[in-house]
Scaffold this motif. Structure first.
Motif, PDB file in Angstrom:
ATOM      1  N   THR A 184       0.825  -1.204   0.000  1.00  0.00           N
ATOM      2  CA  THR A 184       0.000   0.000   0.000  1.00  0.00           C
ATOM      3  C   THR A 184       0.864   1.261   0.000  1.00  0.00           C
ATOM      4  O   THR A 184       2.038   1.216   0.410  1.00  0.00           O
ATOM      5  CB  THR A 184      -0.919   0.046   1.230  1.00  0.00           C
ATOM      6  OG1 THR A 184      -0.100   0.149   2.408  1.00  0.00           O
ATOM      7  CG2 THR A 184      -1.818  -1.177   1.321  1.00  0.00           C
ATOM      8  N   PRO A 185       0.286   2.389  -0.412  1.00  0.00           N
ATOM      9  CA  PRO A 185       1.030   3.647  -0.342  1.00  0.00           C
ATOM     10  C   PRO A 185       1.493   3.972   1.078  1.00  0.00           C
ATOM     11  O   PRO A 185       2.605   4.471   1.267  1.00  0.00           O
ATOM     12  CB  PRO A 185       0.027   4.682  -0.847  1.00  0.00           C
ATOM     13  CG  PRO A 185      -0.884   3.914  -1.742  1.00  0.00           C
ATOM     14  CD  PRO A 185      -0.997   2.556  -1.091  1.00  0.00           C
ATOM     15  N   ALA A 186       0.666   3.673   2.069  1.00  0.00           N
ATOM     16  CA  ALA A 186       1.050   3.943   3.464  1.00  0.00           C
ATOM     17  C   ALA A 186       2.281   3.122   3.852  1.00  0.00           C
ATOM     18  O   ALA A 186       3.181   3.622   4.534  1.00  0.00           O
ATOM     19  CB  ALA A 186      -0.115   3.644   4.403  1.00  0.00           C
ATOM     20  N   ALA A 187       2.349   1.868   3.409  1.00  0.00           N
ATOM     21  CA  ALA A 187       3.503   1.020   3.718  1.00  0.00           C
ATOM     22  C   ALA A 187       4.761   1.559   3.052  1.00  0.00           C
ATOM     23  O   ALA A 187       5.847   1.554   3.649  1.00  0.00           O
ATOM     24  CB  ALA A 187       3.237  -0.416   3.276  1.00  0.00           C
ATOM     25  N   VAL A 188       4.622   2.051   1.823  1.00  0.00           N
ATOM     26  CA  VAL A 188       5.773   2.616   1.111  1.00  0.00           C
ATOM     27  C   VAL A 188       6.243   3.885   1.811  1.00  0.00           C
ATOM     28  O   VAL A 188       7.447   4.092   2.001  1.00  0.00           O
ATOM     29  CB  VAL A 188       5.427   2.889  -0.370  1.00  0.00           C
ATOM     30  CG1 VAL A 188       6.563   3.631  -1.066  1.00  0.00           C
ATOM     31  CG2 VAL A 188       5.114   1.586  -1.083  1.00  0.00           C
ATOM     32  N   GLU A 189       5.308   4.726   2.224  1.00  0.00           N
ATOM     33  CA  GLU A 189       5.670   5.961   2.922  1.00  0.00           C
ATOM     34  C   GLU A 189       6.407   5.661   4.227  1.00  0.00           C
ATOM     35  O   GLU A 189       7.437   6.280   4.521  1.00  0.00           O
ATOM     36  CB  GLU A 189       4.406   6.776   3.208  1.00  0.00           C
ATOM     37  CG  GLU A 189       4.701   8.142   3.770  1.00  0.00           C
ATOM     38  CD  GLU A 189       3.444   8.982   3.914  1.00  0.00           C
ATOM     39  OE1 GLU A 189       3.410   9.789   4.846  1.00  0.00           O
ATOM     40  OE2 GLU A 189       2.516   8.825   3.100  1.00  0.00           O
ATOM     41  N   GLN A 190       5.913   4.694   5.003  1.00  0.00           N
ATOM     42  CA  GLN A 190       6.581   4.320   6.256  1.00  0.00           C
ATOM     43  C   GLN A 190       7.974   3.760   5.974  1.00  0.00           C
ATOM     44  O   GLN A 190       8.932   4.051   6.696  1.00  0.00           O
ATOM     45  CB  GLN A 190       5.743   3.299   7.012  1.00  0.00           C
ATOM     46  CG  GLN A 190       4.465   3.872   7.566  1.00  0.00           C
ATOM     47  CD  GLN A 190       3.551   2.797   8.126  1.00  0.00           C
ATOM     48  OE1 GLN A 190       3.817   1.598   8.022  1.00  0.00           O
ATOM     49  NE2 GLN A 190       2.441   3.221   8.719  1.00  0.00           N
ATOM     50  N   TRP A 191       8.088   2.965   4.935  1.00  0.00           N
ATOM     51  CA  TRP A 191       9.370   2.382   4.542  1.00  0.00           C
ATOM     52  C   TRP A 191      10.370   3.481   4.198  1.00  0.00           C
ATOM     53  O   TRP A 191      11.519   3.458   4.646  1.00  0.00           O
ATOM     54  CB  TRP A 191       9.132   1.448   3.363  1.00  0.00           C
ATOM     55  CG  TRP A 191      10.346   0.836   2.739  1.00  0.00           C
ATOM     56  CD1 TRP A 191      11.444   0.336   3.373  1.00  0.00           C
ATOM     57  CD2 TRP A 191      10.576   0.635   1.342  1.00  0.00           C
ATOM     58  NE1 TRP A 191      12.341  -0.167   2.453  1.00  0.00           N
ATOM     59  CE2 TRP A 191      11.827   0.005   1.205  1.00  0.00           C
ATOM     60  CE3 TRP A 191       9.839   0.910   0.203  1.00  0.00           C
ATOM     61  CZ2 TRP A 191      12.355  -0.341  -0.035  1.00  0.00           C
ATOM     62  CZ3 TRP A 191      10.370   0.553  -1.028  1.00  0.00           C
ATOM     63  CH2 TRP A 191      11.609  -0.056  -1.135  1.00  0.00           C
ATOM     64  N   MET A 192       9.930   4.460   3.415  1.00  0.00           N
ATOM     65  CA  MET A 192      10.808   5.566   3.028  1.00  0.00           C
ATOM     66  C   MET A 192      11.225   6.395   4.242  1.00  0.00           C
ATOM     67  O   MET A 192      12.381   6.820   4.343  1.00  0.00           O
ATOM     68  CB  MET A 192      10.128   6.465   1.994  1.00  0.00           C
ATOM     69  CG  MET A 192       9.855   5.788   0.684  1.00  0.00           C
ATOM     70  SD  MET A 192      11.394   5.343  -0.133  1.00  0.00           S
ATOM     71  CE  MET A 192      10.778   4.620  -1.625  1.00  0.00           C
TER      72      MET A 192
END
Length: 76
Positions: A53-61
């Motif tokens: 999900t976009p939220a997972a990518v944002e947290q990863w970044m």
């Protein structure tokens, strides 16, 4: 035609291949990061269907930036 006005659209998500293509990294690099615990959280819908999900990518970044900043601070 069925009405969809009251239905909430699902949050967009990506497959591993889609995300790697968008980020310009190889699947092998992505899998290595996952194995090291440095990748994004994945949503497993079934054994063969994995979405990010976009939220997972944002947290990863954000985690990656924090780790990078910590490494820079330790090097100084």
């Amino acid at each position: 035609m069925a009405k969809v006005a009251n239905r909430k659209m699902p949050t967009p998500s990506w497959t591993r291949r889609e995300l790697c293509g968008a980020l310009g990294i190889s699947i092998a690099t992505y899998k290595r990061l996952q194995a090291e615990g440095k990748g994004p959280q994945e949503l497993r819908l079934s054994p063969r269907i994995i979405r990010i999900t976009p939220a997972a990518v944002e947290q990863w970044m954000m985690r990656a930036r924090t780790a990078e900043n910590s490494a820079d601070a330790n090097a100084a």
